[in-house]
Scaffold this active site. Structure first.
Site, PDB file in Angstrom:
ATOM      1  N   LYS A 160       6.625  -6.946  -1.998  1.00 63.60           N
ATOM      2  CA  LYS A 160       6.226  -5.641  -2.522  1.00 63.60           C
ATOM      3  C   LYS A 160       6.690  -4.554  -1.554  1.00 63.60           C
ATOM      4  O   LYS A 160       7.260  -4.828  -0.506  1.00 63.60           O
ATOM      5  CB  LYS A 160       4.696  -5.549  -2.678  1.00 63.60           C
ATOM      6  N   SER A 211       8.237  -7.948 -10.706  1.00 64.13           N
ATOM      7  CA  SER A 211       7.333  -6.916 -10.207  1.00 64.13           C
ATOM      8  C   SER A 211       8.026  -5.842  -9.372  1.00 64.13           C
ATOM      9  O   SER A 211       7.474  -4.765  -9.174  1.00 64.13           O
ATOM     10  CB  SER A 211       6.207  -7.545  -9.387  1.00 64.13           C
TER      11      SER A 211
END
Length: 248
Positions: free
Chosen positions: A107, A46
Site C-alpha cells: 500500500k 488494490s
C-alpha cells in the site's frame, strides 16, 4: 597413474567445482534477497493504476533498516529495527499484515505517526486539511472493463500519484483515525477496492517493525491473467511499456 584414473579425478574435480559455484551462487542470492532486494508480485488490484495484477517488482529491504520481518520466516531474534529510517509520506511499501504478521500487503503511506486521517466525500484529509486532488479523466480496468474516475492526488510533502474512484460509497466517509506513535496509515490507490488501514479489524495501523521494504521498480509485467512462465505467449501478454519502470 593410468589415463582412466586421471580422467576420473578430473571428472570429480569438475563436479566439485560446479557444486561449489552453485552453492556460492545460492548463498549470494540469499544475501541479496535478505539484505538488499526482494522480488514481489502483485496479486490484487488494490494499488491500480500504479501497480497492476501481474506486475513483478523489486522491493528494497534496506530502505527502512531491518526488522525481524526482513529475514525469511520472520524469526524473533530481536525487537524493533536496526539502522531504522522512517518511510517518506507517499512511499509505496510492502509490509506484514498486523493481524497475522505473515501476509504480505503493499500500500501507500499516507499517514505518519501522530497524524489524524479521515475521508470526507472521498477526499483524504490529513490533520483536518483536505489533500489536494485534481480530476484527470477516466481509466478502464483491463481485467474487469469497469470505468473509474482518475484523480491526481498531491500529499502535503509534494508527492503526487494517481488514484481511482468509482463513485460515492460508504467507505468515502470515515471516522477520524489517530495514528499512534511508531505506526503508519496505509491506503491503496484504488480507493474503493482496497482493504487497508481504514479497516481497523483487518489491517489498521501498521507498526514500523512490520515494514518489509519500499517498492522500487517493476522488472516484469504480464497481463490477461497469464502465467509468467508461459514464455511462448510473451509477445502478446507481456506489458512491455511497464518493464524497468520505477514505482512512484
Amino acid at each position: 597413474m593410468s589415463v582412466a584414473t586421471e580422467k576420473t579425478r578430473d571428472k570429480r574435480s569438475g563436479i566439485g567445482e560446479t557444486v561449489k559455484i552453485i552453492i556460492e551462487a545460492l548463498l549470494l542470492a540469499l544475501v541479496v534477497r535478505t539484505l538488499l532486494f526482494q522480488p514481489f508480485n502483485i496479486p490484487s488490484g488494490s494499488m491500480k493504476p500504479t501497480l497492476l495484477v501481474g506486475d513483478y517488482l523489486f522491493v528494497s529491504k534496506y530502505a527502512y533498516g531491518y526488522s525481524r520481518y526482513s529475514l525469511p520466516f520472520g524469526p524473533n531474534l530481536f525487537e524493533g529495527r536496526i539502522w531504522a529510517e522512517e518511510p517518506v509520506r507517499g512511499d509505496v511499501v510492502v509490509f506484514k499484515q498486523p493481524r497475522d504478521n505473515s501476509t504480505d500487503f503493499i500500500k501507500r503511506v499516507v499517514g505518519m505517526p501522530g497524524d489524524t486521517i479521515q475521508l470526507v466525500d472521498g477526499v483524504l484529509h490529513i490533520d483536518g486539511t483536505p489533500v489536494e486532488r485534481e480530476e484527470a479523466g477516466t481509466w478502464i480496468d483491463e481485467d474487469t472493463g469497469r470505468e473509474y474516475t482518475r484523480y491526481e492526488e498531491t500529499l502535503p510533502n509534494g508527492v503526487s500519484y494517481t488514484i481511482l474512484d468509482r463513485g460515492m460509497l460508504p467507505s468515502d466517509n470515515t471516522q477520524i483515525y489517530e495514528v499512534p506513535e511508531g505506526h503508519f496509515f496505509m491506503m491503496g490507490d484504488n480507493r474503493d477496492d482496497s482493504s487497508d488501514s481504514r479497516v481497523l479489524g483487518s489491517v489498521g495501523y501498521v507498526p514500523f517493525e512490520n515494514l518489509v521494504g519500499r517498492a522500487e521498480a517493476i522488472f516484469f509485467s504480464v497481463g490477461d491473467r497469464a502465467s509468467p512462465l508461459a514464455f511462448w505467449r510473451w509477445p502478446w501478454t507481456v506489458r512491455w511499456d511497464r518493464l524497468f519502470t520505477t514505482v512512484e
